[in-house]
Write an enzyme that holds these catalytic residues in place. Structure first.
Site, PDB file in Angstrom:
ATOM      1  N   SER A 122      34.947  50.747   0.745  1.00 52.02           N
ATOM      2  CA  SER A 122      34.175  49.879  -0.148  1.00 52.02           C
ATOM      3  C   SER A 122      35.082  48.901  -0.906  1.00 52.02           C
ATOM      4  CB  SER A 122      33.339  50.727  -1.109  1.00 52.02           C
ATOM      5  OG  SER A 122      32.289  51.339  -0.413  1.00 52.02           O
ATOM      6  N   LYS A 174      12.341  43.238 -18.531  1.00 53.07           N
ATOM      7  CA  LYS A 174      13.392  43.437 -19.520  1.00 53.07           C
ATOM      8  C   LYS A 174      13.805  44.909 -19.530  1.00 53.07           C
ATOM      9  CE  LYS A 174      16.109  42.586 -22.995  1.00 53.07           C
ATOM     10  NZ  LYS A 174      17.371  41.865 -22.787  1.00 53.07           N
TER      11      LYS A 174
END
Length: 323
Positions: A122, A174
């Site tokens: 990764s 949000k």
């Protein structure tokens, strides 16, 4: 003539104190010797002398300004080349991007070769992509091209204890996803778009730096890790070998003498190389009957672990454990 019980207790207490300070002194000497040995090993070659710089990329990768400054200092030094010694499962996407960009700037000044000693998965493979040449041990692990975003969800747990979390938000997305409420399809789609965007960047970087065809890129970018031997066939690495192989490549392709001394560069941050020493000290101090001092050492260790916590988008390989 018998000895008063209070005197016996006092003498035992005194012996414990003397033993504690002696042990602490011995541990301090051991620590000083260990750190001194590492310093001598890494700094025995004067900065102003021609050398090959070795940079260790280990543990979890995250934003590290001190490491970037160190790479910039190597670029200004008389190092003839740089060897990246990599053994890391990755880390945050932004930290890996920062490291990659710094390595590419360094590679514009000096040849850089990566050596995968154990794992370059990764984000650590992103770092390897910053080198001009990638070498891996035959059974090292490379790849894990992908991005992950993980978050806990305690909704079911809260139901069992009769707790409901309420919030008032300016807009539906949000602070989403929220670990205390079920993840809405809209919130999941928003996070999915973040993951896909970062993955597209990572995948494109692999294709560009390794010059892979579309079919080969599709094969190596499905999230799997590969051995160094498999990675060679898939063009994720250029050679199998170790640091000696890197020195031979630098001599052959870049004219860097193989007998040039290697100097290990380290940033100013204290790593976990001497974590064993902290553990040993904590155990000894606790065994001597000083739990407060042992607790202090434990707190110090806990603080170090907190500094390695990761959040946000991750380019991190961790084997899945089922069961």
């Amino acid at each position: 003539m018998s000895i008063d019980a209070d005197q016996i207790v006092e003498r035992r207490r005194l012996r414990r104190k003397v033993t504690f300070w002696r042990t602490l002194g011995i541990l301090a000497v051991v620590a000083a010797v260990a750190v001194g040995a590492a310093t001598v090993a890494g700094r025995s070659i004067p900065v102003g002398s021609p050398h090959v710089a070795r940079v260790m990329i280990g543990g979890l990768i995250r934003n590290d300004r001190e490491r970037v400054e160190m790479l910039e200092e190597i670029g200004r030094s008389r190092a003839r080349a740089v060897i990246l010694s990599i053994d890391s499962p990755g880390g945050t996407v932004t930290g890996s991007e920062q490291l990659y960009d710094a390595l590419r700037r360094l590679a514009a000044k000096k040849p850089v070769v990566a050596v995968v000693e154990g794992v370059a998965a990764s984000g650590a493979y992103i770092a390897a992509l910053g080198a001009d040449h990638v070498i891996a041990r035959r059974n090292a692990l490379v790849g894990s091209v992908g991005v992950i975003y993980q978050f806990p969800n305690f909704t079911e747990l809260l139901k069992t204890v009769g707790v409901t979390m309420e919030d008032i938000k300016s807009s539906p997305l949000k602070a989403s996803p929220n670990p205390y409420t079920p993840t809405t399809p809209e919130a999941r789609a928003a996070v999915d778009s973040l993951v896909k965007d970062s993955y597209a960047w990572f995948r494109g970087l692999v294709g560009e730096r390794r010059k892979l065809s579309d079919p080969l890129l599709a094969t190596v970018s499905d999230g799997r890790v590969f051995t160094g031997h498999q990675g060679l066939e898939l063009q994720l690495v250029d050679e199998l070998g170790d640091e000696r192989t890197a020195r031979a490549w630098l001599a052959r392709e870049k004219g860097v003498p193989e007998d040039l001394k290697v100097r290990t560069w380290r940033s100013g941050q204290v790593g976990d190389e001497f974590g064993w020493l902290l553990g040993a000290a904590r155990g000894v101090v606790s065994a001597l009957g000083f739990p407060q001092a042992a607790a202090f050492l434990t707190q110090a260790a806990h603080g170090a672990l907190e500094r390695t916590q990761l959040d946000g988008l991750l380019a991190l390989w961790h084997p899945r454990v089922d069961g």
